[in-house]
Design a protein around this motif. Sequence first.
Motif, PDB file in Angstrom:
ATOM      1  N   LYS A  96      65.280 103.882  40.356  1.00 52.45           N
ATOM      2  CA  LYS A  96      64.314 104.977  40.483  1.00 52.45           C
ATOM      3  C   LYS A  96      64.865 106.072  41.399  1.00 52.45           C
ATOM      4  N   SER A  97      65.426 105.662  42.543  1.00 48.90           N
ATOM      5  CA  SER A  97      66.019 106.635  43.458  1.00 48.90           C
ATOM      6  C   SER A  97      67.188 107.352  42.801  1.00 48.90           C
ATOM      7  N   SER A  98      67.984 106.602  42.061  1.00 53.05           N
ATOM      8  CA  SER A  98      69.139 107.181  41.377  1.00 53.05           C
ATOM      9  C   SER A  98      68.700 108.233  40.364  1.00 53.05           C
ATOM     10  N   TYR A  99      67.611 107.961  39.649  1.00 50.81           N
ATOM     11  CA  TYR A  99      67.115 108.903  38.648  1.00 50.81           C
ATOM     12  C   TYR A  99      66.799 110.256  39.286  1.00 50.81           C
ATOM     13  N   TYR A 100      66.128 110.236  40.406  1.00 51.13           N
ATOM     14  CA  TYR A 100      65.738 111.492  41.045  1.00 51.13           C
ATOM     15  C   TYR A 100      66.908 112.181  41.742  1.00 51.13           C
ATOM     16  N   ASN A 101      67.939 111.412  42.095  1.00 46.79           N
ATOM     17  CA  ASN A 101      69.092 112.001  42.775  1.00 46.79           C
ATOM     18  C   ASN A 101      70.160 112.507  41.814  1.00 46.79           C
ATOM     19  N   GLU A 102      70.108 112.051  40.558  1.00 46.32           N
ATOM     20  CA  GLU A 102      71.118 112.466  39.587  1.00 46.32           C
ATOM     21  C   GLU A 102      70.830 113.867  39.071  1.00 46.32           C
ATOM     22  N   ILE A 103      71.897 114.544  38.611  1.00 40.63           N
ATOM     23  CA  ILE A 103      71.700 115.813  37.927  1.00 40.63           C
ATOM     24  C   ILE A 103      71.038 115.521  36.585  1.00 40.63           C
ATOM     25  N   PRO A 104      70.238 116.458  36.060  1.00 36.27           N
ATOM     26  CA  PRO A 104      69.425 116.192  34.864  1.00 36.27           C
ATOM     27  C   PRO A 104      70.187 115.598  33.677  1.00 36.27           C
ATOM     28  N   LEU A 116      63.687  98.546  54.067  1.00 31.08           N
ATOM     29  CA  LEU A 116      64.741  97.538  54.210  1.00 31.08           C
ATOM     30  C   LEU A 116      65.800  97.594  53.115  1.00 31.08           C
ATOM     31  N   PHE A 117      65.367  97.850  51.881  1.00 34.90           N
ATOM     32  CA  PHE A 117      66.259  97.626  50.744  1.00 34.90           C
ATOM     33  C   PHE A 117      66.769  98.897  50.068  1.00 34.90           C
ATOM     34  N   LYS A 118      66.582 100.048  50.703  1.00 35.78           N
ATOM     35  CA  LYS A 118      67.012 101.282  50.043  1.00 35.78           C
ATOM     36  C   LYS A 118      68.524 101.366  49.891  1.00 35.78           C
ATOM     37  N   ASN A 119      69.270 100.705  50.774  1.00 35.13           N
ATOM     38  CA  ASN A 119      70.738 100.700  50.665  1.00 35.13           C
ATOM     39  C   ASN A 119      71.295  99.274  50.580  1.00 35.13           C
ATOM     40  N   PHE A 120      70.456  98.342  50.174  1.00 37.48           N
ATOM     41  CA  PHE A 120      70.845  96.919  50.158  1.00 37.48           C
ATOM     42  C   PHE A 120      71.648  96.601  48.897  1.00 37.48           C
ATOM     43  N   GLU A 121      72.732  95.861  49.083  1.00 29.85           N
ATOM     44  CA  GLU A 121      73.552  95.438  47.942  1.00 29.85           C
ATOM     45  C   GLU A 121      73.171  94.009  47.546  1.00 29.85           C
ATOM     46  N   VAL A 122      72.740  93.839  46.304  1.00 30.44           N
ATOM     47  CA  VAL A 122      72.328  92.521  45.810  1.00 30.44           C
ATOM     48  C   VAL A 122      73.565  91.741  45.380  1.00 30.44           C
ATOM     49  N   ASN A 124      55.445 102.369  42.655  1.00 26.43           N
ATOM     50  CA  ASN A 124      55.281 103.717  42.109  1.00 26.43           C
ATOM     51  C   ASN A 124      54.003 104.392  42.576  1.00 26.43           C
ATOM     52  N   MET A 125      53.214 103.674  43.409  1.00 22.25           N
ATOM     53  CA  MET A 125      51.914 104.178  43.865  1.00 22.25           C
ATOM     54  C   MET A 125      51.053 104.601  42.678  1.00 22.25           C
ATOM     55  N   HIS A 126      51.020 103.717  41.686  1.00 21.64           N
ATOM     56  CA  HIS A 126      50.269 103.972  40.463  1.00 21.64           C
ATOM     57  C   HIS A 126      48.846 103.469  40.631  1.00 21.64           C
ATOM     58  N   GLU A 127      47.871 104.338  40.349  1.00 23.69           N
ATOM     59  CA  GLU A 127      46.470 103.982  40.506  1.00 23.69           C
ATOM     60  C   GLU A 127      45.784 103.878  39.148  1.00 23.69           C
ATOM     61  N   THR A 128      44.860 102.926  39.053  1.00 25.51           N
ATOM     62  CA  THR A 128      44.074 102.724  37.837  1.00 25.51           C
ATOM     63  C   THR A 128      42.591 102.841  38.183  1.00 25.51           C
ATOM     64  N   ALA A 129      41.854 103.551  37.357  1.00 28.93           N
ATOM     65  CA  ALA A 129      40.422 103.741  37.612  1.00 28.93           C
ATOM     66  C   ALA A 129      39.663 102.450  37.338  1.00 28.93           C
TER      67      ALA A 129
END
Length: 430
Positions: A248-256, A221-227, A44-49
Amino acid sequence: MRRVLLLLLLFPVLSFPAQNVTVSGRVNRPEALVRLMVCDDLLNMHETAVAETNADDKGFFILEGQVDETLPASLYVGMESVDLVITPGATYEVSVVIPEADPNASYFDREPPTLRVKTATDKGVYRQMVHSEQIIDDYVINYFDALFRRRQPRYLDSIKAAIDAAIDIKNEFVIQQNTYKIASVQMAVNADGGQRVIREYYDGKPVLYHCPAYMDLFKDLFKNFEVTDEFKSRNPKLSELIVIYHLKSSYYNEIPRLRDAVKKQIQAVKTRSKYPETRLMVTNMLDRFDKFAPGAPAVDFELADALGNKVRLSDYNDKVVVLQFVEGTSRTVEHQFEVLADLHQQWQDQVQLITITTKDQFASHLRRFKEHRYDWPLLNLGNEILLLEQYEVRTFPEYFIIRKGTKIGMAPAPSPDQTLDEYVRSFCGE
């Protein structure tokens, strides 16, 4: 059991008891806010101070904090940042130079700040990282045709040999970083969709949550990988990482209206996961979703206009508000201002438009407002630069729609020359 021992030997744990880390030096921005941030969640590229202070009137600063393992970090001067890698117990003496802004350059054409590490007591970790990356980058450029057109894998061994000949690397963090940077080149050379790289570098291997090169390659590598069940049985940690990445990708691609269902699936992964790394990533992910979800409270502020009058977002609690964050000027900025002025006339009193600009650019935009007779508030960000972080402003210009009641409507919103008007009008009818 022997397999487990072998993996531990190949990838020893990089954790230490929490130890002090000190970064000191000078920046060419006297009295600027200086912060040391670690990226503790690369998905998530989350940064902590870790530490923050203000440089003195000559630009000198000292930052002291604690970390328990070698981590990618950023040194922020105001909202500008340079990359660093910090190690427990180490001290760093640095200098940071931020180029003077060209008022005619676009945000994307700006010259980036530069970092010079004068001394470091991290046993060569940072120096080895930078030197290795330079060797890999130079080799890829020099042998681009052989690697990417003729796809000759023997050149990959030459990259490793070039690093070994130049640097005596013993630190596992650096070894891992180099391994996965070279693996990213190998993926392109193999041209098999990453299947071989997955087999050699991910399947049955430890998950390196804090290795930037590992996580960067993972995302490709894993954006379209089937587990499959078989893959999951061998790689339970990695499989969970893939699942939350896909969600996470699905959340942003889905309608609200369907996003709540995705959030429930993500929460379910967190509930049943036995891995603290997964739970941390899901927590950060859900916090990010909730922060800018429609109806969430918008961050209030109090900034001054050209006359010194204080203006708050909550002053317009009964209106739809469009926030425009802007820095320098460019043809894109000029065009968007023209479109925004036309929309402002159409919206009339239904919508409150507010432009927020940085302290360095306030005078320039004030001249623009006077010249074109724009009659909406122009506010000076001044020293409240953390407001940009609170709204996660990544580029300029950036737009946000705030619903009545000072609630998030859309964050971020489209630009005026795209579909901003359409969304604004939809909120006016609420």
